[in-house]
Design an enzyme around this catalytic site. Structure first.
Site, PDB file in Angstrom:
ATOM      1  N   ASP A  96       0.871  -1.169   0.000  1.00  0.00           N
ATOM      2  CA  ASP A  96       0.000   0.000   0.000  1.00  0.00           C
ATOM      3  C   ASP A  96       0.913   1.225   0.000  1.00  0.00           C
ATOM      4  O   ASP A  96       1.679   1.430   0.945  1.00  0.00           O
ATOM      5  CB  ASP A  96      -0.885  -0.026   1.247  1.00  0.00           C
ATOM      6  CG  ASP A  96      -1.826   1.164   1.306  1.00  0.00           C
ATOM      7  OD1 ASP A  96      -1.560   2.183   0.633  1.00  0.00           O
ATOM      8  OD2 ASP A  96      -2.825   1.092   2.036  1.00  0.00           O
ATOM      9  N   ASP A 118      -7.659   6.183  -8.481  1.00  0.00           N
ATOM     10  CA  ASP A 118      -9.056   6.081  -8.060  1.00  0.00           C
ATOM     11  C   ASP A 118      -9.583   7.480  -7.735  1.00  0.00           C
ATOM     12  O   ASP A 118      -8.960   8.212  -6.965  1.00  0.00           O
ATOM     13  CB  ASP A 118      -9.162   5.168  -6.840  1.00  0.00           C
ATOM     14  CG  ASP A 118      -8.692   3.750  -7.169  1.00  0.00           C
ATOM     15  OD1 ASP A 118      -9.006   3.263  -8.273  1.00  0.00           O
ATOM     16  OD2 ASP A 118      -7.992   3.150  -6.339  1.00  0.00           O
TER      17      ASP A 118
HETATM   18  N1  SAM Z   1      -2.591   2.896 -13.406  1.00  0.00           N
HETATM   19  C1  SAM Z   1      -3.359   1.787 -13.931  1.00  0.00           C
HETATM   20  C2  SAM Z   1      -3.994   2.162 -15.259  1.00  0.00           C
HETATM   21  O1  SAM Z   1      -4.011   3.374 -15.578  1.00  0.00           O
HETATM   22  O2  SAM Z   1      -4.432   1.278 -15.985  1.00  0.00           O
HETATM   23  C3  SAM Z   1      -4.412   1.300 -12.925  1.00  0.00           C
HETATM   24  C4  SAM Z   1      -5.503   2.273 -12.575  1.00  0.00           C
HETATM   25  S1  SAM Z   1      -6.626   1.644 -11.349  1.00  0.00           S
HETATM   26  C5  SAM Z   1      -7.991   2.694 -11.443  1.00  0.00           C
HETATM   27  C6  SAM Z   1      -5.856   2.203  -9.838  1.00  0.00           C
HETATM   28  C7  SAM Z   1      -4.898   1.185  -9.253  1.00  0.00           C
HETATM   29  O3  SAM Z   1      -4.199   1.803  -8.179  1.00  0.00           O
HETATM   30  C8  SAM Z   1      -5.553  -0.067  -8.690  1.00  0.00           C
HETATM   31  O4  SAM Z   1      -4.946  -1.220  -9.244  1.00  0.00           O
HETATM   32  C9  SAM Z   1      -5.319   0.039  -7.190  1.00  0.00           C
HETATM   33  O5  SAM Z   1      -5.164  -1.225  -6.574  1.00  0.00           O
HETATM   34  C10 SAM Z   1      -4.061   0.865  -7.129  1.00  0.00           C
HETATM   35  N2  SAM Z   1      -3.892   1.647  -5.894  1.00  0.00           N
HETATM   36  C11 SAM Z   1      -4.767   2.544  -5.378  1.00  0.00           C
HETATM   37  N3  SAM Z   1      -4.300   3.078  -4.240  1.00  0.00           N
HETATM   38  C12 SAM Z   1      -3.078   2.513  -4.038  1.00  0.00           C
HETATM   39  C13 SAM Z   1      -2.105   2.636  -3.016  1.00  0.00           C
HETATM   40  N4  SAM Z   1      -2.292   3.440  -1.971  1.00  0.00           N
HETATM   41  N5  SAM Z   1      -0.973   1.894  -3.110  1.00  0.00           N
HETATM   42  C14 SAM Z   1      -0.798   1.058  -4.169  1.00  0.00           C
HETATM   43  N6  SAM Z   1      -1.693   0.887  -5.151  1.00  0.00           N
HETATM   44  C15 SAM Z   1      -2.815   1.600  -5.088  1.00  0.00           C
END
Ligand code: SAM
Length: 217
Positions: A96, A118
C-alpha cells in the site's frame, strides 16, 4: 481496478524476489544498490497490470522504474509482463503506497507518475485521493528538490481537483493537456485504463506539476 482473485498469485510473487522484493522496507535508501547503478529513479503509484511501467522501462533503459501496486492479483499480472520482458531497470512493489516514506528515503526518487488514480468522487473521501495534500507532502519528501508529478486521468472532476490541490500546495503547474491524444505530445505510453477510456472516445487529461521548495511547515 477490479480483478478476480488469481489462483497462484501469492506463489508467483514469492517466487520472484528479484523483481518484487519480499522485504521492501529494507530497501529504503538503498534503491541505487538494488539497481546496481546511479540512474534516475521514477515510480508509479497504483501501477495496475503494469502496461505503462513496463512500456516506460522498455523505452527508457537508462532510467530505473518502480511500479507500486497494493492488490496481489493485479501486481501478479504486472509481474507476468516483467518476467516475459526480463527488464533489469524495473522493480515492482506489492505494498500500500499510502506512506511511501516507509520504502523511500528523503530525495531518493526523481519523478512520480500517477495514472488513472481512483477518483474517490465523494467529498467525504477527499483525503483518499492520491493528489490530496497529505500525499503531496509525502511525495515531496521522497522526491529530489524540484521533483515532478506527472498525472493522467479520464476523470474531469479528479483532474480539476488535482490542479487545484497542486496549486494550493505551492507546486508549479508546468504543462496541462486537456486532450492528450489529440495533442502533439510525443512518446506517450498508454496504461490499461487509458486504452479503455480513449477507445470509448473520452479525452485524456494530463498535467506535469513541480515542487518548488522542500521547506514546509
Ligand atoms: N494505473 C493503472 C492504469 O491506468 O491502468 C491502474 C488504474 S486503477 C484505477 C488504480 C490502481 O491503483 C488499482 O490497481 C489500485 O489497486 C491501485 N492503488 C490505489 N491506491 C493505491 C495505493 N495506496 N498503493 C498502491 N496501489 C494503489
Amino acid at each position: 481496478m477490479r480483478v478476480r482473485n488469481r489462483p497462484g498469485a501469492a506463489e508467483l510473487v514469492a517466487a520472484h524476489p528479484e523483481y518484487i522484493p519480499n522485504e521492501p522496507k529494507k530497501l529504503k535508501g538503498h534503491w541505487q544498490e538494488r539497481f546496481k547503478n546511479s540512474n534516475l529513479i521514477q515510480i508509479e503509484i497504483g501501477t495496475g497490470k503494469g502496461q505503462f511501467i513496463v512500456g516506460m522501462a522498455k523505452a527508457h533503459p537508462e532510467i530505473n522504474y518502480i511500479g507500486i501496486e497494493m492488490q496481489l492479483s493485479v501486481v501478479s499480472l504486472a509481474l507476468d509482463k516483467l518476467i516475459a520482458e526480463e527488464l533489469p531497470n524495473l522493480q515492482l512493489l506489492h505494498v500500500d503506497g499510502s506512506d511511501l516514506t516507509d520504502y523511500f528515503a528523503e530525495n531518493e526518487v526523481d519523478q512520480i507518475y500517477l495514472n488513472f488514480s481512483d477518483p474517490w468522487p465523494k467529498k467525504k473521501h477527499e483525503k483518499r485521493r492520491l493528489t490530496f495534500k497529505t500525499f503531496l507532502a509525502i511525495d515531496e519528501e521522497i522526491l529530489k528538490p524540484n521533483g515532478e508529478i506527472h498525472f493522467k486521468t479520464d476523470n474531469q472532476g479528479l483532474f480539476e481537483y488535482s490542479l487545484s490541490s497542486f496549486s494550493k500546495y505551492g507546486m508549479v503547474i508546468e504543462q496541462v493537456w486537456l486532450d492528450l491524444h489529440q495533442s502533439d505530445y510525443q512518446g506517450n505510453i498508454m496504461t490499461e485504463y487509458e486504452e479503455k477510456f480513449s477507445n470509448k472516445g473520452q479525452p485524456i487529461y494530463r498535467v506535469e506539476a513541480r515542487f518548488i521548495s522542500k521547506a514546509r511547515d
